[in-house]
Write a protein that holds these residues in place. Structure first.
Motif, PDB file in Angstrom:
ATOM      1  N   ARG A  19      40.667  25.743  45.600  1.00  0.00           N
ATOM      2  CA  ARG A  19      39.258  25.789  45.196  1.00  0.00           C
ATOM      3  C   ARG A  19      38.614  27.153  45.474  1.00  0.00           C
ATOM      4  NH1 ARG A  19      35.903  23.225  41.751  1.00  0.00           N
ATOM      5  NH2 ARG A  19      33.785  23.493  42.447  1.00  0.00           N
ATOM      6  N   GLY A  20      38.911  27.747  46.605  1.00  0.00           N
ATOM      7  CA  GLY A  20      38.322  29.040  46.950  1.00  0.00           C
ATOM      8  C   GLY A  20      38.696  30.114  45.948  1.00  0.00           C
ATOM      9  N   ARG A  21      39.943  30.144  45.579  1.00  0.00           N
ATOM     10  CA  ARG A  21      40.421  31.130  44.601  1.00  0.00           C
ATOM     11  C   ARG A  21      39.808  30.861  43.228  1.00  0.00           C
ATOM     12  NH1 ARG A  21      41.359  36.019  43.162  1.00  0.00           N
ATOM     13  NH2 ARG A  21      43.084  36.281  41.741  1.00  0.00           N
ATOM     14  N   TYR A  22      39.690  29.579  42.877  1.00  0.00           N
ATOM     15  CA  TYR A  22      39.066  29.198  41.606  1.00  0.00           C
ATOM     16  C   TYR A  22      37.638  29.745  41.528  1.00  0.00           C
ATOM     17  CZ  TYR A  22      36.467  26.281  38.353  1.00  0.00           C
ATOM     18  OH  TYR A  22      35.646  25.852  37.363  1.00  0.00           O
ATOM     19  N   GLU A  23      36.874  29.534  42.587  1.00  0.00           N
ATOM     20  CA  GLU A  23      35.486  30.026  42.613  1.00  0.00           C
ATOM     21  C   GLU A  23      35.451  31.544  42.502  1.00  0.00           C
ATOM     22  OE1 GLU A  23      32.767  28.301  42.393  1.00  0.00           O
ATOM     23  OE2 GLU A  23      33.774  26.359  42.527  1.00  0.00           O
ATOM     24  N   GLN A  24      36.376  32.215  43.144  1.00  0.00           N
ATOM     25  CA  GLN A  24      36.449  33.672  43.090  1.00  0.00           C
ATOM     26  C   GLN A  24      36.734  34.142  41.663  1.00  0.00           C
ATOM     27  OE1 GLN A  24      39.665  35.291  45.397  1.00  0.00           O
ATOM     28  NE2 GLN A  24      38.746  37.327  45.486  1.00  0.00           N
ATOM     29  N   ILE A  25      37.659  33.473  40.979  1.00  0.00           N
ATOM     30  CA  ILE A  25      38.005  33.828  39.606  1.00  0.00           C
ATOM     31  C   ILE A  25      36.810  33.621  38.685  1.00  0.00           C
ATOM     32  CG2 ILE A  25      39.424  33.151  37.618  1.00  0.00           C
ATOM     33  CD1 ILE A  25      41.664  32.518  39.693  1.00  0.00           C
ATOM     34  N   VAL A  26      36.127  32.496  38.835  1.00  0.00           N
ATOM     35  CA  VAL A  26      34.969  32.196  37.990  1.00  0.00           C
ATOM     36  C   VAL A  26      33.866  33.223  38.210  1.00  0.00           C
ATOM     37  CG1 VAL A  26      33.124  30.520  37.563  1.00  0.00           C
ATOM     38  CG2 VAL A  26      35.485  29.754  37.767  1.00  0.00           C
ATOM     39  N   ARG A  27      33.603  33.585  39.454  1.00  0.00           N
ATOM     40  CA  ARG A  27      32.572  34.608  39.736  1.00  0.00           C
ATOM     41  C   ARG A  27      32.939  35.943  39.105  1.00  0.00           C
ATOM     42  NH1 ARG A  27      32.668  32.320  44.911  1.00  0.00           N
ATOM     43  NH2 ARG A  27      33.970  34.023  45.634  1.00  0.00           N
ATOM     44  N   ALA A  28      34.202  36.336  39.224  1.00  0.00           N
ATOM     45  CA  ALA A  28      34.639  37.608  38.637  1.00  0.00           C
ATOM     46  C   ALA A  28      34.509  37.575  37.119  1.00  0.00           C
ATOM     47  CB  ALA A  28      36.085  37.907  39.037  1.00  0.00           C
ATOM     48  N   TYR A  29      34.910  36.464  36.505  1.00  0.00           N
ATOM     49  CA  TYR A  29      34.792  36.334  35.046  1.00  0.00           C
ATOM     50  C   TYR A  29      33.339  36.459  34.611  1.00  0.00           C
ATOM     51  CZ  TYR A  29      34.205  34.228  30.527  1.00  0.00           C
ATOM     52  OH  TYR A  29      33.817  34.007  29.240  1.00  0.00           O
ATOM     53  N   ARG A  30      32.449  35.762  35.285  1.00  0.00           N
ATOM     54  CA  ARG A  30      31.030  35.805  34.909  1.00  0.00           C
ATOM     55  C   ARG A  30      30.448  37.198  35.095  1.00  0.00           C
ATOM     56  NH1 ARG A  30      29.516  30.019  37.518  1.00  0.00           N
ATOM     57  NH2 ARG A  30      30.305  28.774  35.793  1.00  0.00           N
ATOM     58  N   ARG A  31      30.843  37.868  36.169  1.00  0.00           N
ATOM     59  CA  ARG A  31      30.342  39.224  36.422  1.00  0.00           C
ATOM     60  C   ARG A  31      30.800  40.168  35.310  1.00  0.00           C
ATOM     61  NH1 ARG A  31      31.755  39.443  41.441  1.00  0.00           N
ATOM     62  NH2 ARG A  31      33.823  40.283  41.064  1.00  0.00           N
ATOM     63  N   ILE A  32      32.042  40.040  34.884  1.00  0.00           N
ATOM     64  CA  ILE A  32      32.566  40.891  33.815  1.00  0.00           C
ATOM     65  C   ILE A  32      31.936  40.526  32.481  1.00  0.00           C
ATOM     66  CG2 ILE A  32      34.649  41.412  32.474  1.00  0.00           C
ATOM     67  CD1 ILE A  32      36.196  41.084  35.172  1.00  0.00           C
ATOM     68  N   ALA A  33      31.873  39.233  32.178  1.00  0.00           N
ATOM     69  CA  ALA A  33      31.336  38.783  30.886  1.00  0.00           C
ATOM     70  C   ALA A  33      29.867  39.144  30.723  1.00  0.00           C
ATOM     71  CB  ALA A  33      31.530  37.282  30.740  1.00  0.00           C
ATOM     72  N   ASP A  34      29.126  39.209  31.816  1.00  0.00           N
ATOM     73  CA  ASP A  34      27.700  39.515  31.747  1.00  0.00           C
ATOM     74  C   ASP A  34      27.395  41.008  31.812  1.00  0.00           C
ATOM     75  OD1 ASP A  34      27.124  36.843  31.516  1.00  0.00           O
ATOM     76  OD2 ASP A  34      26.714  36.557  33.660  1.00  0.00           O
ATOM     77  N   HIS A  35      28.410  41.833  31.993  1.00  0.00           N
ATOM     78  CA  HIS A  35      28.201  43.279  32.091  1.00  0.00           C
ATOM     79  C   HIS A  35      27.708  43.813  30.744  1.00  0.00           C
ATOM     80  CE1 HIS A  35      29.051  47.537  32.603  1.00  0.00           C
ATOM     81  NE2 HIS A  35      29.052  47.290  33.902  1.00  0.00           N
ATOM     82  N   PRO A  36      26.696  44.686  30.754  1.00  0.00           N
ATOM     83  CA  PRO A  36      26.135  45.209  29.499  1.00  0.00           C
ATOM     84  C   PRO A  36      27.169  45.877  28.585  1.00  0.00           C
ATOM     85  CG  PRO A  36      24.706  45.776  31.335  1.00  0.00           C
ATOM     86  CD  PRO A  36      25.947  45.160  31.922  1.00  0.00           C
ATOM     87  N   ALA A  37      28.123  46.585  29.145  1.00  0.00           N
ATOM     88  CA  ALA A  37      29.128  47.254  28.313  1.00  0.00           C
ATOM     89  C   ALA A  37      30.000  46.219  27.589  1.00  0.00           C
ATOM     90  CB  ALA A  37      30.001  48.172  29.165  1.00  0.00           C
ATOM     91  N   VAL A  38      30.344  45.148  28.271  1.00  0.00           N
ATOM     92  CA  VAL A  38      31.148  44.091  27.662  1.00  0.00           C
ATOM     93  C   VAL A  38      30.333  43.382  26.585  1.00  0.00           C
ATOM     94  CG1 VAL A  38      32.347  41.905  28.100  1.00  0.00           C
ATOM     95  CG2 VAL A  38      32.563  43.798  29.727  1.00  0.00           C
ATOM     96  N   GLN A  39      29.068  43.125  26.873  1.00  0.00           N
ATOM     97  CA  GLN A  39      28.188  42.497  25.888  1.00  0.00           C
ATOM     98  C   GLN A  39      28.069  43.362  24.639  1.00  0.00           C
ATOM     99  OE1 GLN A  39      26.618  39.449  25.949  1.00  0.00           O
ATOM    100  NE2 GLN A  39      27.866  39.067  27.756  1.00  0.00           N
TER     101      GLN A  39
END
Length: 54
Positions: A19-39
């Protein structure tokens, strides 16, 4: 759609790592997906795909 794919990948990887690793992966994905350059890149890609469909 993008969120669902990321969530599915995160779930599969997280299920194997706990579960801890899962939460870490989800946070990293959201941080990357929400980055202005990625958008911006996603917007450009969507526009090009839409032009190809016309």
């Amino acid at each position: 759609m993008r969120f669902l794919v990321g969530a599915a990948v995160g779930y599969v990887l997280g299920a194997k790592a706990g579960r801890g690793r899962y939460e870490q992966i989800v946070r990293a994905y959201r941080r990357i997906a929400d980055h202005p350059a990625v958008q911006g890149a996603a917007g450009i890609a969507r526009a090009k795909i839409e032009d190809l469909r016309r």
